[in-house]
Structure formats: C-alpha cells, structure tokens
Enzyme design. Structure first.
Site, mmCIF file in Angstrom:
data_model
loop_
_atom_site.group_PDB
_atom_site.id
_atom_site.type_symbol
_atom_site.label_atom_id
_atom_site.label_comp_id
_atom_site.label_asym_id
_atom_site.label_seq_id
_atom_site.Cartn_x
_atom_site.Cartn_y
_atom_site.Cartn_z
ATOM 1 N N ASP A 125 3.337 7.212 5.890
ATOM 2 C CA ASP A 125 3.127 6.748 7.261
ATOM 3 C C ASP A 125 3.638 7.749 8.281
ATOM 4 O OD1 ASP A 125 2.642 4.547 9.272
ATOM 5 O OD2 ASP A 125 4.802 4.795 9.532
ATOM 6 N N GLU A 185 -0.936 10.021 6.608
ATOM 7 C CA GLU A 185 -1.462 9.537 7.879
ATOM 8 C C GLU A 185 -0.967 10.523 8.929
ATOM 9 O OE1 GLU A 185 -1.222 6.248 11.352
ATOM 10 O OE2 GLU A 185 0.490 6.809 10.153
#
Length: 637
Positions: free
Chosen positions: A309, A362
C-alpha cells in the site's frame, strides 16, 4: 538464558537489518528449558530502563516477571514456566523519563479482540496444510504469462451477521470461496488483516503487524481460509502496509519512551495527511522487522503475494505535506533515499526466499522501473497498479457519450506506456467510497445505459493488456457505493439486470481464461496492435490481442456510444472466417442483442492498415471479440 552461537548470530543479523526471520528471535514462543515447558519472551527496547511481562497470570504486576537486558543489544528476555497458548500479556516498560507504559508485543502472532489491546500467545507450529499441489503448481507457473483476475475483498463488509459482529475466517471460507470460484476469479486480494484498533481504518492503520486480526478468528482459522482457497485453485494476496502505523498508545509509537520504529525527526515521522507515523526505513532493526514481517505472511500463511500500500508515500518526503512540513534530502531532492534503499532490499530478500510470489506496488506517480529488477535500477516489485489507466478510464466512462469524442485520448493514451511496467488494472475500493459512487452509478445515461456502459467498461478492461482487479460488489452492479459498516446489497441479485451482470462476469472470465491472447503477452509489445485508434468521431476503437500462437489471435471492437453501426468495416490481420465469440451486448447479459450471429468472411480490400476487412454490426455501448475460425484452405477442404 544460555546465549548460544546461533542466538548471537541472529542478534547480529537483526542489528544489521538482515535478519529475515526476526519473528523467530523476538516475541512469545513456547519452549522447553531444563525440562520445563513455558513461554520465552523477547523484545527490542534499547532505551528502556526496565521491561516486564505482565498479564492476568501475575495480576498485571510488573514486579513479578522482570526481563533481563542481554548485553548492550537492546533485547530484553525472560522465560516464564507454566504459561501456554492463549495467555494474554503486554510489556510494561519503564522509560528513561520515569514513565510506565503498557505496550502490545510488536511480534505477537495474535491479539485480543478490540476494544481490548493485549497480545495473545499463539504458537504457529501446529497447522496441517493441505495445499501441497497448489504450492507445487505455483512454483512451476510463469506468473507473467498466466491469467490473473483478482477479486478485492473486505471480509467484514462482504457479508456479516450484524453490525460489528462478523463471521469467522472458516465461515467466510465456506461462503466466499464457492462464490469466487463460480465467478472465475483466479485470486482474492484481502484488505489488510494485520491487527488494527479501529474498524473504519479497514486495516490500513495497524498496531499488530504479525497478528492476524482477531475480528474474524484465530491465526489457524485464517490459515484454513488460505488453505481452502488453494485447494480450490484460488490464490490469496494480502494488502500490506509498511508505509505507516497508527499512534495508539499500546502500539509502536515511542515504544520504549523514545522514537524507535518511527523517525526521530518529526518532519519525516509524521504522515500529516493520515495522522499516522512513518517507519524509520534507515534503521537496521526496523528493516529486519518489516522484511521479516513480509516474509512471515508469505511463509507462515502460504500467501501468494502482497499488495504493498501507498508506496508513493514511502518514496517521497513531501507526500501529502504542505510547504514547510518537510525537508529536502541530502542531495537537495524530495525522494526518501532510505525508503528507496529499503524497498529494494526488501524485494531482493523476498524473492530470494520465495521466488514465485507476487509483490504488487500501489504506486501512484511516474516513478520509473517500479516493477523492474533492482540489478537494472528498478525497485524490484514484479507488478505495479496502473493508476494512470484507472484515472483516465473512469474519467472517460463517467462522461455522457456525446462528449466522449472530445476526450478520445483518455482511452488510447495508456497504450503509449502499457509495456513500461508489469501492470495490474485496478478498480479498487478507493474508487467506490467516500462519495465517489459505485462503479455502476458512475455510468451515465438511463437505467439500461448504465448497465451497458458498465459491461462495456469491464469488457474493455479485460481486453486491455495487464492483469485485472475488481472490488467486491462491482461484479453484480451494486448501485450504492461501498458502505464499510454494512454488507453488500445481495438482495439486488433478485433483479434481472444485476443477475445478468453477474452472469456477464462469469462469462467474461471464462473467455479470459480460455483465450491466451488476453494474458499470455500482457507485458510484451507484441501482445497488442492497433487496428484503428483514431475514430474519435464515433468513439469506436479496434485492436488485436496476440498470443504466442497465431491461432489464438483476437480482434476486439469497442463502441462507447449508444449508436448502432451496421455494415461497419473493420480491418483484420488475416484472411479467413471470423466468429464473434463474445459480445457484452448479448441479451442474456441484459444487452440489446445486436450481435453477429453468422461467420464474418474477410473481404480482400485493404482497410485500416490491414490487407483485408470484415463487415459487421457494431452494437451500442458494447465490446465485441472476434476470432478467426478457419482459413480459405480449410473452408475448401
């Protein structure tokens, strides 16, 4: 404690940032010492004056089981006989400032159910895995030349018993796996399952990095979930958050009274946008902690990959900050040099230990070579989320079709860079929450057109180079955006349009997996060629997807307006008969049925840069897939 050579070596590696299994050194472990069974506790707290293990077993009295500091390495140790699995505990830490604080174990494998915050002793040696065939197959599979369609899932809001009362991992396995398998997804991606205090953080603000959240059960319950996924041919990816951690008192913040896991410099430590703290990526012991944590999830839970993330928040010192809230690096730039080095080191370690796993970034900026190996200057991930494609396509598809011709570049621009990284095309939870509307409700037009637009968008997504990811609920056209404290609107499946959309997803997955042209050369320029990217006036594009076998070639024709086109000429690469093998406008998907039921014979006249073409019906707001079924020689045989 008898400090042997192996222990000293592990401690040395830990302080060098190279201990990849630090969770075996630190934390709570069931051991036998001098014939006596009990729990060995070890914790890193170099700035503490005294550390004790406390719990119900000693009435939370820090005088009872004080730990011993081993030399000057900052590691505290004790062995407590008679304790066993299920023991609840914390560390009581006396800081250099004379304050006492109670901290959860950073290396605990289990935690109490929120709102309680203590750690729980939970040895991980006992689970009997049944996924040997899957693990062997995974090792032999070329990830890049295989189909990959990911179902992004937040367990607690997929389906629940009642608000804040959830099913267990085992119960979710029995419900989720048959559903995902029937739909045809290859993988499940779970939002973070590391222990976190606040439900509405969705797991992105963790306190227990080695503890699977107790909301849904025990570590073995989660192992069962993964095991059952594998036995049913479904991979499991976990959303992993090394970019920051929350400030809750029982967590990592000022763990021993001083900044330890976070930077000591507030301008680097503070994630002002999220109210969290950044790990000190330059500290060796933090590197051992995070690298071990990634390996732990992949190894101990047999996970097939991690989606990392907010990588951009790690790479840039100014991420989410205003002027004056951050400082330039030593070279005068805004890159976090320590984080870059850590990311490369982490990926190198993971792929040395587990060569065939997925490490997906990401990363929302244009940082180069994110999914390239470190030895050529890359960050070392093997996949990157294609946020540019996602942003462009959502902007385009939300427009009224009458305006789309003025923004035609939004559907073609991604092919300029589609092969610069190994991409995943993501339509994630972030795009269907906080007022952004559900994927279906983003679509313009009347009721029918909304569903037609949705099918066209998804069919184009599956035709476009790159692996696929779709957030739960989108597969049946949920009207409301994601409600993180409620479950999905399953009652919509009683209505034809939603049931037909679910059937569409089953069939697009079948087509996708059956056609190597849609995935085999996802990351090679040879896998894609334009037929006509220029027809902005009618918002129609066409292209070819190639596989290693010329027989698997597919022609894809997309129409992003409600206008039907009859006798539309499409250039095709080879002579022969073409069959429409799939169209999103089929009546059983809720479409208008403007299909091409007969074989389309090539006409020997050049068109759109090809030596021949076919004449076909282009359905409204739809995508059609054509496959050559025979050559002239075969037809005359």
């Amino acid at each position: 404690m008898v400090v042997n050579t192996a222990f000293e070596h592990d401690v040395y590696l830990f302080h060098q940032g190279n201990l990849r299994y630090s969770y075996q050194l630190l934390g709570a472990h069931a051991v036998t010492q001098n014939g006596v069974e009990g729990i060995r506790f070890a914790v890193w707290a170099p700035n503490a004056v005294q550390v004790s293990v406390v719990g119900i077993f000693n009435n939370w009295d820090g005088r009872e089981h004080q730990m011993v500091k081993l030399n000057d390495n900052g590691i505290w140790y004790t062995f407590i006989p008679g304790l066993e699995k299920g023991t609840i505990y914390k560390y009581e830490i006396l800081t250099a400032h004379g304050h006492l604080s109670l901290k959860a174990d950073p290396y605990a494998f289990s935690s109490e159910l929120r709102p309680n915050t203590a750690s729980v002793v939970y040895p991980l040696e006992s689970y009997d895995w049944g996924d040997g065939e899957w693990m062997k197959h995974r090792q032999e599979t070329n990830l890049y030349e295989s189909p990959m369609s990911i179902y992004e899932l937040h367990l607690g809001s997929w389906k629940y018993i009642e608000e804040e009362v959830f099913y267990t991992y085992r119960e979710y396995a029995d419900m989720v796996i048959p559903y995902v398998k029937e739909l045809g997804y290859t993988h499940i991606e779970l939002l973070p399952l590391t222990e976190h205090p606040f439900d509405r953080s969705w797991g992105y603000q963790a306190t227990g990095y080695f503890a699977v959240t107790s909301r849904y059960g025990t570590p073995d319950d989660f192992r069962y979930f993964v095991d059952q996924c594998h036995q049913n041919g479904i991979g499991v990816i976990l959303d992993w958050v090394p970019g920051h951690f929350c400030k809750d008192q029982h967590g990592l913040r000022r763990f021993d009274g001083e900044p330890l896991y976070e930077y000591s410099n507030p301008s680097k430590a503070e994630k002002t946008q999220w109210g969290t703290l950044t790990f000190d990526f330059g500290r060796n012991e933090v590197q051992s902690f995070l690298i071990s944590n990634a390996i732990y999830w992949l190894k101990e839970y047999h996970l097939d990959g991690l989606r990392v993330d907010a990588v951009a928040s790690m790479l840039y010192l100014d991420f989410g900050k205003e002027e004056g809230e951050w400082e330039l690096n030593e070279y005068g730039g805004r890159e976090n040099i320590e984080a870059v080095a850590f990311i490369k080191k982490m990926n190198e370690a993971i792929f040395e230990e587990l060569p065939n796993v997925l490490m997906m970034a990401e990363e929302s900026t244009s940082w180069p070579l994110v999914s390239a190996p470190t030895y050529i200057g890359g960050l070392g991930f093997n996949y990157k989320w294609n946020m540019g494609w996602m942003n462009d396509m959502l902007k385009y598809i939300e427009m009224d079709p009458i305006h789309r011709k003025y923004h035609h570049n939004l559907i073609t621009f991604s092919l300029f860079y589609a092969f610069s990284e190994n991409f995943v095309l993501p339509i994630s939870h972030d795009e269907v929450v906080h007022g952004k509307k559900s994927l279906l409700n983003k679509m313009p037009g009347d009721y029918w057109q909304k569903f037609a637009n949705l099918r066209a968008f998804l069919a184009f997504m599956y035709a476009h180079p790159g692996k696929k990811l779709l957030f739960m609920g989108s597969e049946f056209g949920q009207f409301d955006e994601w409600k993180d404290m409620e479950d999905l609107d399953w009652e919509l499946l009683d209505y034809d349009s939603h049931a037909s959309t679910l059937e569409f997803m089953k069939q697009i997955h079948k087509l996708y997996k059956d056609m190597p042209a849609l995935w085999e050369l996802d990351h090679e320029q040879e896998g894609f060629e334009w037929i006509d990217p220029h027809n902005y006036e009618q918002s129609v594009i066409s292209f070819v997807r190639n596989s290693r076998s010329s027989n698997d070639q597919l022609v894809v024709v997309c129409n992003f307006t409600p206008q039907v086109h009859h006798d539309y000429k499409v250039g095709v690469p080879k002579v022969g008969s073409y069959k429409e093998v799939f169209t999103s406008d089929a009546t059983h998907f809720g479409g208008s049925g403007q299909t091409n039921g007969r074989l389309l014979e090539t006409i020997p006249e050049p068109w759109q840069g090809q030596n021949q073409h076919v004449s076909m019906t282009i359905p409204p707001l739809a995508v059609s897939f054509l496959k050559r079924t025979s050559t002239p020689k075969e037809e005359n045989a």
